[in-house]
Scaffold this motif. Sequence first.
Motif, mmCIF file in Angstrom:
data_model
loop_
_atom_site.group_PDB
_atom_site.id
_atom_site.type_symbol
_atom_site.label_atom_id
_atom_site.label_comp_id
_atom_site.label_asym_id
_atom_site.label_seq_id
_atom_site.Cartn_x
_atom_site.Cartn_y
_atom_site.Cartn_z
ATOM 1 N N ASN A 86 2.340 4.975 -0.959
ATOM 2 C CA ASN A 86 1.774 6.254 -1.385
ATOM 3 C C ASN A 86 2.740 7.048 -2.252
ATOM 4 O O ASN A 86 2.322 7.942 -2.995
ATOM 5 C CB ASN A 86 1.425 7.122 -0.166
ATOM 6 C CG ASN A 86 0.287 6.559 0.632
ATOM 7 O OD1 ASN A 86 -0.543 5.828 0.093
ATOM 8 N ND2 ASN A 86 0.240 6.872 1.911
ATOM 9 N N ASP A 87 4.037 6.749 -2.135
ATOM 10 C CA ASP A 87 5.030 7.572 -2.819
ATOM 11 C C ASP A 87 6.332 6.791 -2.960
ATOM 12 O O ASP A 87 6.583 5.833 -2.222
ATOM 13 C CB ASP A 87 5.281 8.864 -2.028
ATOM 14 C CG ASP A 87 6.011 9.921 -2.837
ATOM 15 O OD1 ASP A 87 6.174 9.727 -4.060
ATOM 16 O OD2 ASP A 87 6.412 10.939 -2.247
ATOM 17 N N ILE A 102 -3.505 6.918 -6.354
ATOM 18 C CA ILE A 102 -2.432 7.826 -5.910
ATOM 19 C C ILE A 102 -1.650 8.380 -7.092
ATOM 20 O O ILE A 102 -1.427 9.570 -7.190
ATOM 21 C CB ILE A 102 -1.468 7.063 -4.989
ATOM 22 C CG1 ILE A 102 -2.194 6.593 -3.755
ATOM 23 C CG2 ILE A 102 -0.272 7.921 -4.642
ATOM 24 C CD1 ILE A 102 -1.812 7.232 -2.500
ATOM 25 N N ILE A 112 -7.671 7.607 -2.268
ATOM 26 C CA ILE A 112 -7.075 8.794 -2.854
ATOM 27 C C ILE A 112 -7.923 9.190 -4.050
ATOM 28 O O ILE A 112 -8.165 8.374 -4.940
ATOM 29 C CB ILE A 112 -5.624 8.544 -3.313
ATOM 30 C CG1 ILE A 112 -4.832 7.888 -2.176
ATOM 31 C CG2 ILE A 112 -4.975 9.831 -3.766
ATOM 32 C CD1 ILE A 112 -4.710 8.720 -0.928
ATOM 33 N N GLU A 161 0.812 -1.221 0.000
ATOM 34 C CA GLU A 161 0.000 0.000 0.000
ATOM 35 C C GLU A 161 0.847 1.274 0.000
ATOM 36 O O GLU A 161 0.637 2.171 0.817
ATOM 37 C CB GLU A 161 -0.941 0.004 1.210
ATOM 38 C CG GLU A 161 -1.874 -1.181 1.286
ATOM 39 C CD GLU A 161 -3.026 -1.093 0.296
ATOM 40 O OE1 GLU A 161 -3.869 -0.215 0.441
ATOM 41 O OE2 GLU A 161 -3.042 -1.924 -0.642
ATOM 42 N N GLN A 214 -5.701 9.143 3.851
ATOM 43 C CA GLN A 214 -4.609 8.175 3.857
ATOM 44 C C GLN A 214 -5.081 6.782 4.197
ATOM 45 O O GLN A 214 -4.602 5.793 3.647
ATOM 46 C CB GLN A 214 -3.528 8.611 4.858
ATOM 47 C CG GLN A 214 -2.735 9.814 4.403
ATOM 48 C CD GLN A 214 -1.701 10.223 5.428
ATOM 49 O OE1 GLN A 214 -1.671 9.676 6.535
ATOM 50 N NE2 GLN A 214 -0.867 11.178 5.079
ATOM 51 N N ARG A 258 4.567 4.801 2.913
ATOM 52 C CA ARG A 258 3.218 4.305 3.145
ATOM 53 C C ARG A 258 2.709 4.829 4.474
ATOM 54 O O ARG A 258 3.478 5.320 5.301
ATOM 55 C CB ARG A 258 3.185 2.767 3.148
ATOM 56 C CG ARG A 258 3.900 2.134 4.340
ATOM 57 C CD ARG A 258 3.859 0.612 4.292
ATOM 58 N NE ARG A 258 2.523 0.102 4.214
ATOM 59 C CZ ARG A 258 1.726 -0.122 5.267
ATOM 60 N NH1 ARG A 258 2.160 0.146 6.487
ATOM 61 N NH2 ARG A 258 0.530 -0.609 5.095
ATOM 62 N N THR A 259 1.418 4.750 4.704
ATOM 63 C CA THR A 259 0.849 5.201 5.968
ATOM 64 C C THR A 259 1.002 4.120 7.034
ATOM 65 O O THR A 259 1.103 2.930 6.727
ATOM 66 C CB THR A 259 -0.643 5.542 5.812
ATOM 67 O OG1 THR A 259 -1.343 4.390 5.322
ATOM 68 C CG2 THR A 259 -0.833 6.693 4.832
ATOM 69 N N LYS A 288 -1.423 1.596 -3.596
ATOM 70 C CA LYS A 288 -2.785 2.020 -3.294
ATOM 71 C C LYS A 288 -3.397 2.687 -4.523
ATOM 72 O O LYS A 288 -2.811 3.614 -5.084
ATOM 73 C CB LYS A 288 -2.767 2.997 -2.117
ATOM 74 C CG LYS A 288 -4.095 3.162 -1.426
ATOM 75 C CD LYS A 288 -3.921 3.892 -0.117
ATOM 76 C CE LYS A 288 -5.223 3.924 0.656
ATOM 77 N NZ LYS A 288 -5.070 4.598 1.954
ATOM 78 N N GLU A 302 -4.072 14.435 2.427
ATOM 79 C CA GLU A 302 -3.217 13.531 1.660
ATOM 80 C C GLU A 302 -4.025 12.661 0.708
ATOM 81 O O GLU A 302 -3.485 12.063 -0.216
ATOM 82 C CB GLU A 302 -2.408 12.629 2.597
ATOM 83 C CG GLU A 302 -1.260 13.336 3.290
ATOM 84 C CD GLU A 302 -0.164 13.732 2.315
ATOM 85 O OE1 GLU A 302 0.050 12.998 1.334
ATOM 86 O OE2 GLU A 302 0.459 14.782 2.524
ATOM 87 N N GLN A 340 -5.586 14.316 -4.572
ATOM 88 C CA GLN A 340 -4.493 14.392 -5.539
ATOM 89 C C GLN A 340 -4.992 15.026 -6.830
ATOM 90 O O GLN A 340 -5.952 14.567 -7.432
ATOM 91 C CB GLN A 340 -3.951 12.983 -5.841
ATOM 92 C CG GLN A 340 -3.318 12.300 -4.656
ATOM 93 C CD GLN A 340 -1.930 12.841 -4.348
ATOM 94 O OE1 GLN A 340 -1.240 13.309 -5.246
ATOM 95 N NE2 GLN A 340 -1.531 12.779 -3.105
#
Length: 324
Positions: free
Chosen positions: A113-114, A153, A248, A111, A244, A126-127, A150, A267, A270
């Motif tokens: 996020n970046d 995103i 997203i 999962e 999060q 990730r979170t 995820k 967050e 997007q």
Amino acid sequence: MKRTLILQDTEVPMRSNALLEVNRRIHGEKNSESWLLAFSSDQESLPEGFDTIMLVQDEGIVKQDARHICAIIIDLHERHAFDTILIPGTWLGRMVAPRVARRMGVGLVAEINDVQRHGEDLEFVRTAYSGNVLAGIAMKSEPPIILSIKPGIFSWELKSQVKTVVQHYKGEIASPSSLTPLERKQRPLSYDIRDSDVLISGGGGAKRAYPMLETLAKELGGEVSASRKLVDQGIANRSIQVGQSGKIVSPRLYIAIGIDGAIQHVEGLQNVETILSVNTSPDAPICSISDVVVVGDAKTFIEKLLQKIALYNEQTKERANEYT
């Protein structure tokens, strides 16, 4: 040249392209060869941008069998030695990713996020702790790098035409799935907030007005979403949570009603074109990122806006009648 295998998003196949952006951030613009493992009964409407598409002929059973998909990925990796395997964080991907990592004996970052690069080192974000913090994770195991991403995103655009080679998977694992359908039921109509151009999102300040959000969303041709506060209170379903620890979203218009705008919620936004926030406090964090801020009561705002929409529709109808 690095080689990356991407598992098709079986829920929304065209969303598979977004994982090409993850691949670009890991390996650079032209330093990798992208493969897509796709499932289809034909070759129509396959995603663009991939160097190779490995097509598994499927009538709808294989793409529901996590064990079978895992076996195909292992078989492809043994023959082609992928450096990276990217899996969408859908309900199916959440079952496939850990199976593949366990079978290969390598790590998994789930999962994400970046993707951030620090020199030659990669950090996957990730979170953690129910979305309250962001964790940066470095992979120390041997290749391949296995990630689940995820949905919603990352975004990707086709900048130059790619000549895609479509191959039909003919490995030993290509035998029919071991799953046997016992019964088929029509799935109830539902929506995914990640696909909506207009979202009417309610927060703690919209608790009293929550039943009216659906009416407003219908008038504006959108859908309803919610903050975590309404979900935790049992007022909204977790499937429509933005943030999060939710989904997203990237709508053209996001109307945040009674949402404070904590970092966990922000967050989840997007590339939103326009944010309109309604809040009793002009100092709420959400107001600082909004294009339009309405200071006032949520219920009153919705009532007034619905009146304006009704008046506009009536006037439009009258003008149309004048020309007929």
